[in-house]
Scaffold this motif. Structure first.
Motif, PDB file in Angstrom:
ATOM      1  N   ALA A 146       0.824  -1.214   0.000  1.00  0.00           N
ATOM      2  CA  ALA A 146       0.000   0.000   0.000  1.00  0.00           C
ATOM      3  C   ALA A 146       0.861   1.267   0.000  1.00  0.00           C
ATOM      4  O   ALA A 146       0.376   2.354  -0.316  1.00  0.00           O
ATOM      5  CB  ALA A 146      -0.921   0.003   1.217  1.00  0.00           C
ATOM      6  N   ALA A 147       2.141   1.120   0.347  1.00  0.00           N
ATOM      7  CA  ALA A 147       3.031   2.288   0.392  1.00  0.00           C
ATOM      8  C   ALA A 147       3.480   2.718  -1.010  1.00  0.00           C
ATOM      9  O   ALA A 147       4.133   3.759  -1.165  1.00  0.00           O
ATOM     10  CB  ALA A 147       4.251   1.974   1.261  1.00  0.00           C
ATOM     11  N   ASP A 148       3.145   1.930  -2.019  1.00  0.00           N
ATOM     12  CA  ASP A 148       3.542   2.251  -3.400  1.00  0.00           C
ATOM     13  C   ASP A 148       2.675   3.380  -3.933  1.00  0.00           C
ATOM     14  O   ASP A 148       1.638   3.167  -4.553  1.00  0.00           O
ATOM     15  CB  ASP A 148       3.394   0.991  -4.273  1.00  0.00           C
ATOM     16  CG  ASP A 148       3.652   1.276  -5.741  1.00  0.00           C
ATOM     17  OD1 ASP A 148       4.312   2.298  -6.046  1.00  0.00           O
ATOM     18  OD2 ASP A 148       3.191   0.469  -6.578  1.00  0.00           O
ATOM     19  N   LYS A 149       3.125   4.606  -3.698  1.00  0.00           N
ATOM     20  CA  LYS A 149       2.310   5.787  -4.027  1.00  0.00           C
ATOM     21  C   LYS A 149       2.177   6.029  -5.530  1.00  0.00           C
ATOM     22  O   LYS A 149       1.135   6.421  -6.015  1.00  0.00           O
ATOM     23  CB  LYS A 149       2.926   7.038  -3.373  1.00  0.00           C
ATOM     24  CG  LYS A 149       2.816   7.046  -1.849  1.00  0.00           C
ATOM     25  CD  LYS A 149       1.425   7.523  -1.415  1.00  0.00           C
ATOM     26  CE  LYS A 149       1.337   7.663   0.098  1.00  0.00           C
ATOM     27  NZ  LYS A 149       1.370   6.361   0.808  1.00  0.00           N
ATOM     28  N   ASN A 150       3.254   5.813  -6.281  1.00  0.00           N
ATOM     29  CA  ASN A 150       3.195   6.138  -7.713  1.00  0.00           C
ATOM     30  C   ASN A 150       2.704   4.976  -8.567  1.00  0.00           C
ATOM     31  O   ASN A 150       2.658   5.063  -9.789  1.00  0.00           O
ATOM     32  CB  ASN A 150       4.552   6.657  -8.208  1.00  0.00           C
ATOM     33  CG  ASN A 150       5.644   5.593  -8.145  1.00  0.00           C
ATOM     34  OD1 ASN A 150       5.375   4.451  -7.726  1.00  0.00           O
ATOM     35  ND2 ASN A 150       6.848   5.951  -8.544  1.00  0.00           N
ATOM     36  N   GLY A 151       2.345   3.878  -7.934  1.00  0.00           N
ATOM     37  CA  GLY A 151       1.706   2.783  -8.655  1.00  0.00           C
ATOM     38  C   GLY A 151       2.570   2.068  -9.669  1.00  0.00           C
ATOM     39  O   GLY A 151       2.055   1.468 -10.613  1.00  0.00           O
ATOM     40  N   VAL A 162       7.656  -0.538  -3.982  1.00  0.00           N
ATOM     41  CA  VAL A 162       7.780   0.387  -2.857  1.00  0.00           C
ATOM     42  C   VAL A 162       9.235   0.819  -2.844  1.00  0.00           C
ATOM     43  O   VAL A 162      10.122   0.035  -2.496  1.00  0.00           O
ATOM     44  CB  VAL A 162       7.425  -0.303  -1.521  1.00  0.00           C
ATOM     45  CG1 VAL A 162       7.650   0.642  -0.347  1.00  0.00           C
ATOM     46  CG2 VAL A 162       5.988  -0.806  -1.539  1.00  0.00           C
ATOM     47  N   GLU A 204       9.352   5.822  -0.540  1.00  0.00           N
ATOM     48  CA  GLU A 204       7.972   5.443  -0.204  1.00  0.00           C
ATOM     49  C   GLU A 204       7.903   4.601   1.074  1.00  0.00           C
ATOM     50  O   GLU A 204       6.886   4.574   1.758  1.00  0.00           O
ATOM     51  CB  GLU A 204       7.336   4.666  -1.378  1.00  0.00           C
ATOM     52  CG  GLU A 204       7.015   5.545  -2.583  1.00  0.00           C
ATOM     53  CD  GLU A 204       6.660   4.733  -3.834  1.00  0.00           C
ATOM     54  OE1 GLU A 204       5.976   5.302  -4.715  1.00  0.00           O
ATOM     55  OE2 GLU A 204       7.051   3.553  -3.932  1.00  0.00           O
TER      56      GLU A 204
END
Lengths: 285, 256
Positions: free
Chosen positions: B95-100, B104, B108
């Motif tokens: 879920a910490a993978d902000k830029n998709g 991670v 991130e």
């Protein structure tokens, strides 16, 4: 009518002979069971002679030449008991890992040369470590243990929690700060020997011997099979080998199973621990 | 008989003395030990374990890991590794993978594990400044690491407070998404994203203190009470039957 009486006598006599035979068999079997129980009892309640050597050979404050050697029981300091194999004497075959002092990483724990050879060939292909997956089930056929496994942490004093009254009281607990069974490093399991209600899941843990299998079902569907290397009894809580249990050999998948032992009638508590050391020998998918 | 009993008591007392003295000494000045189970991050496929004994500011680190990327540019894949501090003391989830991009990355992951407190290098500096020096990082698919290093007070405190996380970096680029393969490292722009992304992660926790209390005493140390009962029962029954039989036989005989 008249020839009936002898028949009754005959039946009675025959029945009597059977009863005597049955009773004698019962007597012999009963005595045998008591002797067997007493023998394994001694095994469970008394410290392995190695435990003394284990404790005596701890040299805690010397600089660590290798992480795994100085803080661990050294096989060299262990007095060899007469006749019986001492699991802590270490392998007489070359150790396959960097830390021969870790009983779970030694391969030759049997005292019978032929059995030892068999054990060594079993171990010649160690399965590779598994990825992380929590244990959910344990099966130890040798002592008919078949239990669910749940995760447990530390209490407010930093000690390992133990299963509490409730649905998990007689289940096996896995220390959630240790690797999952099958992962690299020592996975730590524990269970009660008894509770206030009577015998618990590890009543007979001390009756395990080297070579016995421990099967652990994991959440990912795999079963990690461990083989017992050593069963040791640590007579007092102060001799509990924390470094060896939670640390020890980090390079291969091993297992430690802990329960209480050495009941002190005077204070009404167990003052020691029985610890089973095992290493991963097979993985079933 | 009495003599041998006395001798046994003396022997037992001597043995008990042996047991108590060194065990008592073990608690003095040996520091506190912390362990971390290193689990795979970003699908690295690796795993490992780290043990850290902290005495004052001296940290003796023992670590084994395996299953990571083996080679990079023809040489051993460098896996920089650190003690991260002042985050939540946790490892990030996907879920910490902000830029998709499916990874991670190091930045991130920071809200979970925090910033770098010390570098677990194989030689030379162990400060945060050495964090991305790949020349002194363990290399290859597996390592057996052992080193005693000095921690600054912030890092030592974080370890003691349970707010330190071990992170090992370096992913096999071929396991990444197309998008991620094209990205550069947010830390060292000259390197690809894979080189510095977290591959293993584990929170340092103190080794449980003391011995677990896994018994209440209801079986009073008789681990095979059931067997004793069964054996005793059989013997009693057998005895009773034999006694009755003898009586029976005698009475039959007197009848005759």
């Amino acid at each position: 009518m008249t020839d009936r009486k002898p028949t009754i006598d005959g039946v009675r006599a025959r029945r009597g002979r059977w009863l005597t035979l049955l009773a004698l068999t019962g007597l012999v079997v009963g005595i045998a069971i008591i002797i067997t129980a007493a023998a394994t009892q001694r095994h469970a309640a008394q410290p392995a002679p190695g435990a003394w050597g284990t404790v005596a050979s701890r040299t805690p404050t010397t600089p660590l030449p290798g992480p795994a050697t100085s803080t661990m029981p050294s096989p060299a300091g262990t007095a060899k008991p007469a006749g019986k194999a001492d699991p802590s004497n270490g392998p007489s075959t070359p150790a396959k890992t960097s830390s021969p002092a870790d009983p779970a990483s030694s391969t030759g724990t049997s005292h019978k040369p032929d059995k030892q050879a068999a054990t060594s060939s079993d171990d010649s292909h160690h399965p590779t470590a598994l990825p992380s997956s929590e244990p959910i089930k344990i099966d130890i056929p040798a002592i008919t243990v078949d239990s669910t496994v749940f995760g447990i942490g530390k209490d407010s004093h930093g000690g390992l929690q133990v299963p509490q009254p409730g649905p998990h009281l007689n289940d096996v607990a896995w220390y959630d700060g240790s690797p999952t069974p099958g992962q690299t490093g020592p996975a730590v399991l524990e269970g009660h020997v008894d509770t206030i209600h009577g015998p618990s899941v590890f009543l007979r843990l001390g009756a395990l011997s080297p070579g016995d299998k421990i099967k652990i079902g994991r959440a990912d569907g795999t079963t990690a099979v461990f083989t017992v290397n050593a069963v040791r009894d640590y007579k007092s809580h102060s001799s509990f080998p924390s470094d060896l249990v939670y640390g020890g050999d980090l390079s291969s998948p091993t297992l430690r199973i802990i329960t209480c032992s050495n009941f002190d009638q005077g204070i009404g508590h167990y003052v020691g621990n029985t610890i089973v050391f095992a290493h991963l020998t097979a993985v079933h998918h | 008989m009495k003599k041998s009993l006395r001798r046994a008591v003396v022997l037992a007392a001597a043995a008990a003395g042996l047991a108590l003295v060194p065990a008592g000494a073990a608690h003095a000045d040996s520091g506190q030990t912390y362990t971390a189970t290193l689990n795979a991050l970003n699908g690295s496929g690796g795993s490992g374990m780290l043990k850290l004994n902290l005495s004052g500011d001296q940290a003796t680190v023992t670590e084994n890991w395996s299953g990571l990327a083996a080679t990079f540019d023809g040489g051993a894949f460098p896996h920089v590794q650190h003690i991260h501090i002042d985050g939540k003391g946790q490892c990030p989830t996907s879920a910490a993978d902000k830029n998709g991009d499916g990874v991670v990355n190091t930045i991130e992951g920071q809200p979970s594990y925090g910033t770098i407190g010390a570098t677990l290098s194989t030689k030379g500096s162990t400060s945060a400044k050495a964090a991305t020096n790949i020349k002194i990082a363990p290399g290859g698919s597996s390592t057996s690491y052992h080193r005693t290093i000095t921690l600054d007070s912030k890092t030592a405190d974080a370890v003691r407070n349970g707010n330190a996380v071990i992170v090992v970096h370096g992913l096999d680029p071929s396991t990444l998404s197309k998008k991620a393969q094209a990205e550069k490292s947010p830390l060292v722009p000259s390197l690809p994203l894979a080189a510095t992304s977290p591959a293993l992660c584990g929170s340092l926790t103190s080794m449980p203190a003391g011995a677990p209390q896994t018994g209440a005493g209801s079986t009073a140390g008789v681990e095979h009470r059931g067997m004793f009962a069964l054996g005793g029962g059989l013997v009693t029954m057998a005895g009773a039957v034999l006694l009755i039989r003898r009586h029976g036989l005698t009475s039959t005989r007197t009848d005759r």
